[in-house]
Design a protein around this motif. Sequence first.
Motif: not given
Length: 864
Positions: A1, A345, A347-351, A353, A401-402, A406, A510
């Motif tokens: 990331m 699942e 999480l999106p990296p943008r979340e 960040e 990291t994601p 998780q 967002d």
Amino acid sequence: MAKPELPAISGPVAAAAPIHRKVLPNGLVLLVEEDPSKPLVAFHAVVRAGSATEGEFLGSGISHVVEHMLFKGTGRRGVGQVEAEARSYGGTTQGYTTYDTTAYQLTVNKEFWRQGADLLLDALFSPSMDAAEFSKERDVVLRELKMRDDDPERLAWDLLFETAYQVHPYRIPIIGYEPLMTRLTREEAAAYHRRYYVPNNVVLAVTGDVKAKELFDRVEELTQAIPPGRVPPSTRVEEPLQLSPREALKEAPAAHAILAVGFPGVALASDDLFALDCLSWILGGGRGSVLEKGLKETGVVYSVHSYHYTPSQRGLFVVSMRLEPENLARAKALLGEALRQVREEPLPPREIEAAQKAVVREYLSGRQTVAGRASDLATHEVLAGDPDFSRRYVERMMKLTPQDLQRVARRYLDGERMTVTTLVPQGRASEGAFSSAQAAAAPAKPELAALKNGLRLILLEDHRVPLVTIQVSMAAGVRCEDDENNGISALTARMLLRGTRRRGPAELNDLLRGMGASLVSVSGRNSLNLTIEVVGSELPKAVSLLGEIIQEPGFSTDELEKERKLLLAELAAQEEDPFSWGIRRLMRTLFTVHPYRLDPLGNKEAVSRVTHAELEAFFDMIRDPKWMVVGMAGDFKKEEAVRHLTAAFEKVSPGPGALPEPPEEPELTSPRSHLEAVPRQEGLVLIGFPGIALSDPRLPLVDLAENLLSGGAGRLFAEVRERRGLAYAVGASAIHGVDPGAFVLYALAEPAKMDEVREALLDQMRRLSREPFDPQEFQRAKQGLLGARRIARQSAGARLSQLCLNELYGLGLDFDERYEAGILMATEEDVRRGMFEVLNPEQHVVVIGQPAASEEPAGAELGR
């Protein structure tokens, strides 16, 4: 990331002031962070003794009772002198008890730090534990304990912890249980104090305009005769691993159901702390969070939050929500699906960040006051063994990291180890820190500018902290409402957060999360304020977004209905708070035609019928450069700020007409009263007097009168609560506005004592306007009022908020300086004359909240 750019990490955080640490020969740990940029010094002492360390007294609340006693006098200072002396130093004192610790705070004007150190250490190590005061304070805590039965949030917290913990002391409320507290003696409390309040069991952190060497020398001088003690070893047992789900349900006097879901978490020292905290923010960190979108945006709940509670031993990961009882089953199902997704699942990296930016912003924001920094240092020295833990916390947070998130979701958010507790309305159980090197200079001076359309700009450069706050203030609130549309300003404030014509609520959320921004919209009696706080690098986006919200609000019909429903729920919920309940009724009794009689949140009937067209028309009226101010404070350059503000706001055009002119309130010629039954154990007495406007030159005099009456060293506390034991809580509050407001006395009391309480409150008002002041008492009031204002205005954002309102109300940018000068120049005769001219004790209204269970109604002579 990819690691997001965070100037708050790479620059000023790394250059923060050093933390000076010293352990005295008797074991007392001292921490000092020098910060000459503020004329204050904060002391924060943490004792390693809380409700979970009480041993043989577990469940008695002895830690909390001792906390109450510490400021009640010492061997060298009589009863009431500690609070009075603190006020004379411009100081504020506070104590609080947790499961693991008890803490004491004192903030003073910098000139009095030596006296402040002596005062706090004397109270900490040498309280007199006066027998009469012990009896009073134990009774106060007992009444406080009983009042918890009227507080749904407290009841929900207790229910969750007593269910999630089976053997660990965290299962027991910090305040304890009534039968055990009733048997507690003064001798037992004194022995408990001698056992735990020893230097080698205490950490003292000090921040502000003080030199570490001088502070170390002063504290060592004051404590050299105090020897270390034998601290009892911990007797806490480890909570066994939870192997199966647990549930509990309880009825309570609440407007809505409160659902709390808890999972076994970690202690503060765990390496999984950082990922769980980040996951908590992503799940329930406000607008745009996973649970906000899945439960609140769909109308299933009124509010939802998640938090990771991390004391010294294993804590809880909690999701809490308010909702209607009929929605409980659906809310549980949606929560289960949301948790399944974060487990399965990435999480999106943008979340992630966005979460990192928000953590940085909140960290920086919380360390802008000297008291906040002192608390941070002492607490983390005790719980983490590292006073600089917050900085390490941020650094570790940035490495997540994601996969980390998780992993902890799968490990900890396990349905087989879940605790679910539900609080339902009665009868509904069946429904299921920064360096002084950065800025040791005097506070920045605000500058006033104007755009071509007449819009006023306030610019306050402050480069000590890499944050920027931008505020838009508009003349609005109940002053622009009537009975037919009461609540339209509050509804408008909420709708400004629900999207624009360019982007819907989800896209707006967002964007805010990606910026790590805090966006708040608040409406009151005189104004509506929209405020955003960001790290400095996000300034251009933040200004542009505010301009878009002001000029292109979405005001979607669907969103209006959602916000209307939420506002109506809040109106119902605020009836649970006794003081909110009383103030609303007092203002309706004191004011008969002026809109200050209206509730800033609105009334049910008016909020229910506000139309989309009326909302748009109202906003068009208040969105006018003539009665709007935009301010910016923080880490920016003036030229850059003006450029961005001009681009964002120069096209704001005048509204269609003038603001409504409120009718003048007729003079109150005789007393009025309001008596109403309340479903609570404690009675409520409020007495209101016609007040003055913010522009009145007598404002400092009235506020000094409030300070003389209120607070722990005030006359009401000393006479009504302490000497006569008539009330649990008592005080005074001055409510000022653009137009004359109100001056309020209040007390929480037992039903049988309310008539006596009312007469005692009125007697204190009469004496204040007729009798001479004690010179020391008057000086304490002056320093206390000045100190409170300085403490409240430490951050650039807090200063900006006040500057915007001062300019909006026509008071001028120099109002605060003139106000403080008025305080310093005021004489005792000035205050008595001001009281006589403004606050006539015989012209008042009385509101009585009579407990419904009380057999004899109070206030039989209200009308006399």
